[in-house]
Design a protein around this motif. Structure first.
Motif, PDB file in Angstrom:
ATOM      1  N   MET A  33     -10.613 -10.948  -0.773  1.00  0.00           N
ATOM      2  CA  MET A  33      -9.370 -10.332  -1.011  1.00  0.00           C
ATOM      3  C   MET A  33     -10.773  -8.465  -1.636  1.00  0.00           C
ATOM      4  SD  MET A  33      -6.824 -10.591   0.016  1.00  0.00           S
ATOM      5  CE  MET A  33      -6.494 -11.600   1.188  1.00  0.00           C
ATOM      6  N   SER A  34     -11.664  -9.567  -2.292  1.00  0.00           N
ATOM      7  CA  SER A  34     -12.534  -7.998  -2.828  1.00  0.00           C
ATOM      8  C   SER A  34     -13.393  -7.885  -1.380  1.00  0.00           C
ATOM      9  CB  SER A  34     -13.405  -8.784  -3.810  1.00  0.00           C
ATOM     10  OG  SER A  34     -13.022  -8.908  -5.207  1.00  0.00           O
ATOM     11  N   ALA A  35     -14.229  -9.072  -0.448  1.00  0.00           N
ATOM     12  CA  ALA A  35     -13.978  -7.730   0.360  1.00  0.00           C
ATOM     13  C   ALA A  35     -13.482  -6.633   1.595  1.00  0.00           C
ATOM     14  CB  ALA A  35     -14.783  -9.083   1.648  1.00  0.00           C
ATOM     15  N   LEU A  36     -11.904  -7.307   2.045  1.00  0.00           N
ATOM     16  CA  LEU A  36     -11.264  -6.479   2.317  1.00  0.00           C
ATOM     17  C   LEU A  36     -11.005  -4.922   1.579  1.00  0.00           C
ATOM     18  CD1 LEU A  36      -8.679  -6.744   4.365  1.00  0.00           C
ATOM     19  CD2 LEU A  36      -7.335  -7.288   2.672  1.00  0.00           C
ATOM     20  N   ALA A  37     -11.456  -5.081   0.225  1.00  0.00           N
ATOM     21  CA  ALA A  37     -10.985  -4.567  -0.526  1.00  0.00           C
ATOM     22  C   ALA A  37     -12.483  -3.127  -0.043  1.00  0.00           C
ATOM     23  CB  ALA A  37     -10.825  -4.280  -2.119  1.00  0.00           C
ATOM     24  N   GLY A 340      11.510  -7.884   1.021  1.00  0.00           N
ATOM     25  CA  GLY A 340      11.419  -8.870   2.453  1.00  0.00           C
ATOM     26  C   GLY A 340      10.873  -9.456   2.957  1.00  0.00           C
ATOM     27  N   PHE A 341       8.672  -9.505   1.591  1.00  0.00           N
ATOM     28  CA  PHE A 341       7.947 -10.194   2.157  1.00  0.00           C
ATOM     29  C   PHE A 341       8.299 -11.496   1.524  1.00  0.00           C
ATOM     30  CE2 PHE A 341       6.375  -5.672   1.733  1.00  0.00           C
ATOM     31  CZ  PHE A 341       6.053  -5.337   3.220  1.00  0.00           C
ATOM     32  N   ASP A 342       8.110 -12.312   2.440  1.00  0.00           N
ATOM     33  CA  ASP A 342       8.093 -13.476   2.111  1.00  0.00           C
ATOM     34  C   ASP A 342       6.902 -15.004   1.957  1.00  0.00           C
ATOM     35  OD1 ASP A 342       7.829 -14.756   4.893  1.00  0.00           O
ATOM     36  OD2 ASP A 342       9.969 -14.809   5.180  1.00  0.00           O
ATOM     37  N   ASP A 343       5.661 -14.396   2.168  1.00  0.00           N
ATOM     38  CA  ASP A 343       5.130 -15.007   2.090  1.00  0.00           C
ATOM     39  C   ASP A 343       3.856 -14.442   1.470  1.00  0.00           C
ATOM     40  OD1 ASP A 343       2.320 -16.450   2.936  1.00  0.00           O
ATOM     41  OD2 ASP A 343       2.287 -16.487   4.834  1.00  0.00           O
ATOM     42  N   GLY A 344       3.474 -14.215   0.171  1.00  0.00           N
ATOM     43  CA  GLY A 344       2.215 -13.248  -0.215  1.00  0.00           C
ATOM     44  C   GLY A 344       0.899 -13.897   0.222  1.00  0.00           C
ATOM     45  N   SER A 345      -0.054 -14.755   0.848  1.00  0.00           N
ATOM     46  CA  SER A 345      -0.701 -14.493   1.987  1.00  0.00           C
ATOM     47  C   SER A 345      -1.467 -13.496   2.438  1.00  0.00           C
ATOM     48  CB  SER A 345      -1.522 -15.317   1.631  1.00  0.00           C
ATOM     49  OG  SER A 345      -1.017 -17.016   1.487  1.00  0.00           O
ATOM     50  N   GLN A 346       0.382 -13.695   3.463  1.00  0.00           N
ATOM     51  CA  GLN A 346       0.344 -12.591   4.446  1.00  0.00           C
ATOM     52  C   GLN A 346       0.138 -10.728   4.539  1.00  0.00           C
ATOM     53  OE1 GLN A 346       3.303 -13.198   6.786  1.00  0.00           O
ATOM     54  NE2 GLN A 346       2.302 -13.704   8.791  1.00  0.00           N
ATOM     55  N   LEU A 347       1.003 -11.083   2.693  1.00  0.00           N
ATOM     56  CA  LEU A 347       1.035  -9.593   2.480  1.00  0.00           C
ATOM     57  C   LEU A 347      -0.153  -9.264   1.801  1.00  0.00           C
ATOM     58  CD1 LEU A 347       3.290  -7.060   1.534  1.00  0.00           C
ATOM     59  CD2 LEU A 347       3.566  -8.592  -0.884  1.00  0.00           C
ATOM     60  N   CYS A 348      -0.705  -9.742   1.237  1.00  0.00           N
ATOM     61  CA  CYS A 348      -1.765  -9.572   0.785  1.00  0.00           C
ATOM     62  C   CYS A 348      -3.036  -9.125   1.696  1.00  0.00           C
ATOM     63  CB  CYS A 348      -2.022 -10.799  -0.501  1.00  0.00           C
ATOM     64  SG  CYS A 348      -2.002 -10.948  -2.050  1.00  0.00           S
ATOM     65  N   ARG A 349      -2.891 -10.056   3.142  1.00  0.00           N
ATOM     66  CA  ARG A 349      -3.967  -9.310   4.265  1.00  0.00           C
ATOM     67  C   ARG A 349      -3.988  -8.048   4.972  1.00  0.00           C
ATOM     68  NH1 ARG A 349      -4.249 -14.855   4.165  1.00  0.00           N
ATOM     69  NH2 ARG A 349      -6.182 -15.796   3.543  1.00  0.00           N
ATOM     70  N   GLN A 350      -2.298  -7.587   4.348  1.00  0.00           N
ATOM     71  CA  GLN A 350      -1.652  -6.557   5.158  1.00  0.00           C
ATOM     72  C   GLN A 350      -1.856  -4.958   3.816  1.00  0.00           C
ATOM     73  OE1 GLN A 350       2.085  -7.204   5.623  1.00  0.00           O
ATOM     74  NE2 GLN A 350       1.852  -8.334   7.861  1.00  0.00           N
ATOM     75  N   LEU A 351      -1.574  -5.662   2.488  1.00  0.00           N
ATOM     76  CA  LEU A 351      -1.477  -4.808   1.445  1.00  0.00           C
ATOM     77  C   LEU A 351      -2.088  -3.922   1.626  1.00  0.00           C
ATOM     78  CD1 LEU A 351      -0.745  -6.207  -2.396  1.00  0.00           C
ATOM     79  CD2 LEU A 351       0.440  -4.240  -0.612  1.00  0.00           C
ATOM     80  N   PRO A 352      -3.817  -4.237   1.889  1.00  0.00           N
ATOM     81  CA  PRO A 352      -4.572  -2.192   1.904  1.00  0.00           C
ATOM     82  C   PRO A 352      -4.562  -1.671   3.256  1.00  0.00           C
ATOM     83  CG  PRO A 352      -5.824  -4.359   2.340  1.00  0.00           C
ATOM     84  CD  PRO A 352      -4.611  -4.737   2.280  1.00  0.00           C
ATOM     85  N   VAL A 357      -4.149  -1.423  -1.436  1.00  0.00           N
ATOM     86  CA  VAL A 357      -4.273  -1.630  -2.813  1.00  0.00           C
ATOM     87  C   VAL A 357      -4.107  -3.332  -2.962  1.00  0.00           C
ATOM     88  CG1 VAL A 357      -2.953  -2.379  -5.202  1.00  0.00           C
ATOM     89  CG2 VAL A 357      -2.341  -0.793  -4.545  1.00  0.00           C
ATOM     90  N   VAL A 358      -5.687  -3.511  -3.056  1.00  0.00           N
ATOM     91  CA  VAL A 358      -5.760  -5.894  -3.215  1.00  0.00           C
ATOM     92  C   VAL A 358      -4.879  -5.942  -4.125  1.00  0.00           C
ATOM     93  CG1 VAL A 358      -7.618  -6.956  -3.211  1.00  0.00           C
ATOM     94  CG2 VAL A 358      -7.243  -4.774  -1.659  1.00  0.00           C
ATOM     95  N   GLY A 359      -4.057  -7.133  -4.133  1.00  0.00           N
ATOM     96  CA  GLY A 359      -3.887  -8.131  -5.012  1.00  0.00           C
ATOM     97  C   GLY A 359      -4.047  -9.594  -3.963  1.00  0.00           C
ATOM     98  N   VAL A 360      -3.261 -10.951  -5.233  1.00  0.00           N
ATOM     99  CA  VAL A 360      -3.766 -12.122  -4.341  1.00  0.00           C
ATOM    100  C   VAL A 360      -3.067 -12.490  -4.824  1.00  0.00           C
ATOM    101  CG1 VAL A 360      -6.928 -12.311  -5.552  1.00  0.00           C
ATOM    102  CG2 VAL A 360      -4.873 -13.467  -6.971  1.00  0.00           C
ATOM    103  N   LEU A 397       5.552   1.519  -0.457  1.00  0.00           N
ATOM    104  CA  LEU A 397       6.151   0.219  -0.423  1.00  0.00           C
ATOM    105  C   LEU A 397       7.733   0.574  -0.368  1.00  0.00           C
ATOM    106  CD1 LEU A 397       4.338  -3.106  -2.111  1.00  0.00           C
ATOM    107  CD2 LEU A 397       4.236  -2.526   0.582  1.00  0.00           C
ATOM    108  N   ARG A 398       8.066   1.441  -1.236  1.00  0.00           N
ATOM    109  CA  ARG A 398       9.772   1.147  -1.327  1.00  0.00           C
ATOM    110  C   ARG A 398      10.585   1.463  -0.413  1.00  0.00           C
ATOM    111  NH1 ARG A 398       9.519   6.264  -3.929  1.00  0.00           N
ATOM    112  NH2 ARG A 398       7.836   5.021  -6.083  1.00  0.00           N
ATOM    113  N   PRO A 399      11.238   0.674  -0.267  1.00  0.00           N
ATOM    114  CA  PRO A 399      12.232   1.127   1.593  1.00  0.00           C
ATOM    115  C   PRO A 399      12.905   2.548   1.374  1.00  0.00           C
ATOM    116  CG  PRO A 399      13.509  -0.697   0.457  1.00  0.00           C
ATOM    117  CD  PRO A 399      11.544  -0.116  -0.386  1.00  0.00           C
ATOM    118  N   GLY A 400      12.472   2.718   2.411  1.00  0.00           N
ATOM    119  CA  GLY A 400      12.912   4.828   3.036  1.00  0.00           C
ATOM    120  C   GLY A 400      11.687   5.688   2.551  1.00  0.00           C
TER     121      GLY A 400
END
Ligand code: PLP
Length: 401
Positions: A33-37, A340-352, A357-360, A397-400
């Protein structure tokens, strides 16, 4: 060269979920995640390190120590002024009586204290009870000792200790309870009732309690950190571990320590002296200076961190996530399922891409990944302007929006 087939590394990797089914070694999620950031220019709220220096007094003390020639091996158990400062700190904040010569050991961060303790005090066939989610070095240390991890779940959003589950985790093979309060990654501060339950069970099973209290001073209004060693009868069976890194925003100095009854310090020193022998010569007197700083300095660190927490929690809520408001530490856990995100790992790879923003993903702190499917940990140990920008970005991330 294909991967080395001998030794302990494979078991450490397997227990730390770093071994892929095909036998290849994965990097830790923090590195990924740090490399992604870095690659994407996203704000890194993944890894827990502050982006500003701590009290200037201790920085100056380190410079003075280096200039003053304190650059050779310090004594094996730590420089006397640091051991005395640690004993004074335990008395000043908690009323605990610790002998600086026999009951204190200075280590290379809390990480070495944890590893050396688990390796010194457990072995094959022994069980170590840990709360889950857990800090990642616990699994690796238990694997190095060839002992067995037995986890007790804490569950989002209140992360209260389930005392029945705790009782069920004990067996005649339980040697240690490896506790962490204030707790990473949940931000939970265990209550007196919860600590009492741990103490009762540990005593009944004649087990030792190892408490990782590295966030001891990073506790927010309305909450209080209670060291396990202050509970009646517990000082004699508790190993208390802490570190300067978090309290004084010097995570790179790696000055940690433990306090425990003399025979346990002797046992752990036996192992520790062959891991690093000693470390951080000039930083040790600087940390001694830090520990003696007035209460206002400690309060100021916690107050600034609390303001960061409030900012980030409000931003996460505003963006539509559910939040477990932390009582201490550097971290907040948020649930992205309402978006609507049910997989935190997938979401963290998409967040940037989604918001810069990056989380874990909290899954990496669990044996049971389903317990934290859509949960993400964010760090708020950052400057206010960085958190403000992160909050503005999370708003995407807020809908709309
Ligand atoms: C719960 C916990 N224990 C120990 C450590 C490591 O502390 P140190 O840097 O002093 O080795 C950390 C660092 O993130 C932590 O969160």
């Amino acid at each position: 060269m294909t991967s080395w087939p001998f030794g302990s590394w494979r078991e450490v990797a397997r227990q730390s979920n770093l071994l892929a089914p095909d036998g290849t070694l994965a990097s830790t999620i923090f590195a990924e995640m740090s490399a992604l950031a870095t690659r994407t220019g996203a704000i890194n709220l993944g890894q827990g390190f502050p982006d500003a220096d701590g009290p200037v007094e201790i920085l100056e003390a380190a410079v003075d120590a280096i200039r003053g020639g304190r650059n050779q091996y310090p004594p094996g158990r730590g420089v006397p002024e640091l051991r005395t400062a640690i004993a004074d700190h335990q008395r000043r904040f908690y009323g605990l009586d610790v002998d600086p010569d026999r009951e204190v050991l200075v280590t290379a961060g809390a990480t070495e204290a944890i590893a050396a303790t688990v390796m010194a005090l457990t072995g094959p066939g022994d069980e170590v009870v840990v709360l889950e989610p857990y800090y990642d070095s616990y699994a690796a240390s238990i694997a190095l000792a060839r002992a067995t991890r037995v986890t007790v779940p804490l569950r989002f959003p209140d992360y209260a200790l389930d005392v029945d589950a705790l009782a069920a985790a004990f067996s005649p093979r339980t040697r240690l309870v490896l506790l962490n309060t204030p707790h990473n990654p949940t931000g939970r501060v265990l209550t007196e009732a919860e600590l009492t339950a741990v103490a009762r069970l540990a005593t009944a099973h004649d087990a030792l309690v190892v408490t990782d209290e590295v966030y001891e001073h990073l506790v927010f209004s309305g909450h209080r950190h209670i060291p396990m060693a202050t509970l009646p009868g517990m000082a004699e069976r508790t190993i208390t571990i802490s570190s300067a890194g978090k309290t004084f925003s010097v995570t790179g100095w790696k000055v940690g320590w433990m306090t425990a009854p003399a025979p346990l310090i002797d046992a752990v020193t036996t192992v520790k002296q062959f891991l690093t022998y000693v470390n951080a010569g000039p930083f040790q007197p600087a940390v001694a200076r830090g520990l003696a700083l007035p209460d206002e300095i400690y309060a100021d660190v916690a107050a600034r961190l609390q303001a960061g927490r409030d900012l980030l929690v409000a931003g996460l809520l505003d963006a539509g996530l559910t939040v477990s408001t932390p009582a201490g530490t550097y971290f907040v856990i948020a649930d992205a399922a309402p978006l609507g995100f049910d997989d935190g790992s997938q979401l963290c790879r998409q967040l940037p891409q989604l918001c810069g923003v990056v989380g874990v993903p909290v899954q990496v702190f669990h044996d049971d990944a389903t317990a934290a499917r859509s949960l993400v940990r964010f760090a708020f140990c950052k400057r206010p302007e960085v958190l403000q920008e992160a909050v503005a970005r999370l708003g995407r991330l807020r809908p709309g929006s």
